[in-house]
Scaffold this motif. Sequence first.
Motif, PDB file in Angstrom:
ATOM      1  N   GLY A 199       0.862  14.206   4.804  1.00  0.00           N
ATOM      2  CA  GLY A 199       1.714  13.074   5.129  1.00  0.00           C
ATOM      3  C   GLY A 199       1.602  11.979   4.084  1.00  0.00           C
ATOM      4  O   GLY A 199       0.763  12.033   3.179  1.00  0.00           O
ATOM      5  N   ALA A 200       2.475  10.976   4.224  1.00  0.00           N
ATOM      6  CA  ALA A 200       2.486   9.843   3.309  1.00  0.00           C
ATOM      7  C   ALA A 200       2.961   8.608   4.054  1.00  0.00           C
ATOM      8  O   ALA A 200       3.659   8.704   5.072  1.00  0.00           O
ATOM      9  N   TYR A 201       2.577   7.436   3.549  1.00  0.00           N
ATOM     10  CA  TYR A 201       2.969   6.195   4.205  1.00  0.00           C
ATOM     11  C   TYR A 201       3.105   5.078   3.183  1.00  0.00           C
ATOM     12  O   TYR A 201       2.545   5.125   2.085  1.00  0.00           O
TER      13      TYR A 201
ATOM     14  N   ARG B  41       5.303   9.320   7.366  1.00  0.00           N
ATOM     15  CA  ARG B  41       5.901  10.610   7.679  1.00  0.00           C
ATOM     16  C   ARG B  41       4.817  11.684   7.604  1.00  0.00           C
ATOM     17  O   ARG B  41       3.962  11.654   6.718  1.00  0.00           O
ATOM     18  N   ALA B  42       4.854  12.609   8.570  1.00  0.00           N
ATOM     19  CA  ALA B  42       3.902  13.722   8.599  1.00  0.00           C
ATOM     20  C   ALA B  42       4.671  15.031   8.639  1.00  0.00           C
ATOM     21  O   ALA B  42       5.839  15.078   9.050  1.00  0.00           O
ATOM     22  N   ALA B  43       4.022  16.102   8.205  1.00  0.00           N
ATOM     23  CA  ALA B  43       4.647  17.426   8.212  1.00  0.00           C
ATOM     24  C   ALA B  43       4.968  17.820   9.649  1.00  0.00           C
ATOM     25  O   ALA B  43       4.069  18.115  10.444  1.00  0.00           O
TER      26      ALA B  43
ATOM     27  N   GLN C  55       0.837  -1.193   0.000  1.00  0.00           N
ATOM     28  CA  GLN C  55       0.000   0.000   0.000  1.00  0.00           C
ATOM     29  C   GLN C  55       0.877   1.251   0.000  1.00  0.00           C
ATOM     30  O   GLN C  55       1.873   1.318   0.725  1.00  0.00           O
ATOM     31  N   LEU C  56       0.487   2.219  -0.802  1.00  0.00           N
ATOM     32  CA  LEU C  56       1.113   3.538  -0.816  1.00  0.00           C
ATOM     33  C   LEU C  56       0.003   4.559  -0.661  1.00  0.00           C
ATOM     34  O   LEU C  56      -0.963   4.556  -1.438  1.00  0.00           O
TER      35      LEU C  56
END
Length: 339
Positions: A213-215, A239-241, A190-191
Motif C-alpha cells: 500500500g501507499a499513502y 490505498r491498499a492492495a 508525508q509520502l
Amino acid sequence: MGVAAGGERRGVRWMGRLDLDLDSGTDLFGVAGARAHADIFLLHGGGFSARDAGDAQVVSNIDAPYAIRPFEAWVAAPLGGGVRAKAGLIDLNSEFDVQSVGSPFLNSSFGIAPDYSQSGSNGPSIFPVTSPGLVVAIERPRWTLRTAVFDAVPGDPNHPHRTLPGPLGRGGALFATEAMVKIGGGGELQLGGWCYTDRFARLDGTGRGRSAGAYVQYEQTLAGDEKTGALRGWLRAGRAAAEVNDIGVYVGGGFSWGTDDRSYGIAVAHARLGNPALRTFAAAFTPRRRAETAIEVTATRRLTKWLQVQPDVQYVRHPSWGAAADALVLGLRLRFAVK
C-alpha cells in the motif's frame, strides 16, 4: 465508552491502558546520543467495538484484548551525518504514518489509518502487539527519509494474551518507507509505502497476492501558535492492495484548535471496501455498503499537571459497512501521567 443509539447493542464499557515507561537517558554505554527505551503495559476491558459499537475502524484506540506485555523495547543511536538507527521491539506507528494534529482523537483511524493497520496476519507492528524491527532514518532540517524492516507477524494470532513475541520469520518481513518534507512555516508533507515479502490468500479464492500500500498525508498550522492557541488541520489518503485486503481506499482528516492545556477538534474517517471484498460479501449472502464513515468531536482539558479530562462524541455511519445500525457513541477519557 457507551453506545447511546444504534450499533450492535446499547452498553457501557470501561477500558484501560496502564504504561510503565523506562528510559536510559542519552549517552548510553558512553556513546553520545545513544539511548534505550522500554514500555510495558497492562490492557483491560477490550471488545467495545466488536460487541457494542459494531464498527470496523474501532472507536477507541485502547480497545484491545486483556494483556500484560512489553510494547516497546529498543536501543537507538546516531550513526553520524544526520543518520540514526533504532533496533528492537518497535511501534511502527511511532515512526511511520504519524501526524500530531490527530493525536488527541480517540478513534483508531486517526492514529494509524486502517488501510495500513488492517494489513498482515496479525496487523503490522503496532498497538497492541509489536514485533522486532530495524529503523534507519536520515534526518535533515527540512526533510527526513525513514526506512525499516519488521518481522511480519507480531505476537501469536492464535494466542492474543501471550506476553513474549513469537518465533521470527514465520510470515516473512514487512518493509516500510516514508519521506517527510517541511513546507513553508507550518506545513508537513508525508509520502509513504509498505510491502510484505510473503503473499496472502486472495479474497476471491483464486490463489495468493501481494499485500502492499501507499499513502500521502499533509498537516498544516492554519492560524495562531502553540502558546495562545493554534488552529491546525490534516488530510490523509491511502490505498491498499484490494485483492488481499478488505479496505481498498481510506480518506480522513480534521481540525484541532487550542493549546496543550485545552483543545477542541473535529475529524472524519472514511474507509471504503475494495471490489473483491464487496463481491466476497455478496457471494456469502451478506452484502455490505461500500463505506464506513466515522465523525468524531472531542475536547481536552488539563485539570492538573497529572490529570487530563476528555469528553468525546462519535457518530459512525454504516458500522462494519452496514453489518450494524448507525451508532452514536459517547465517551469520557481520563489521562493520568506521573513522571
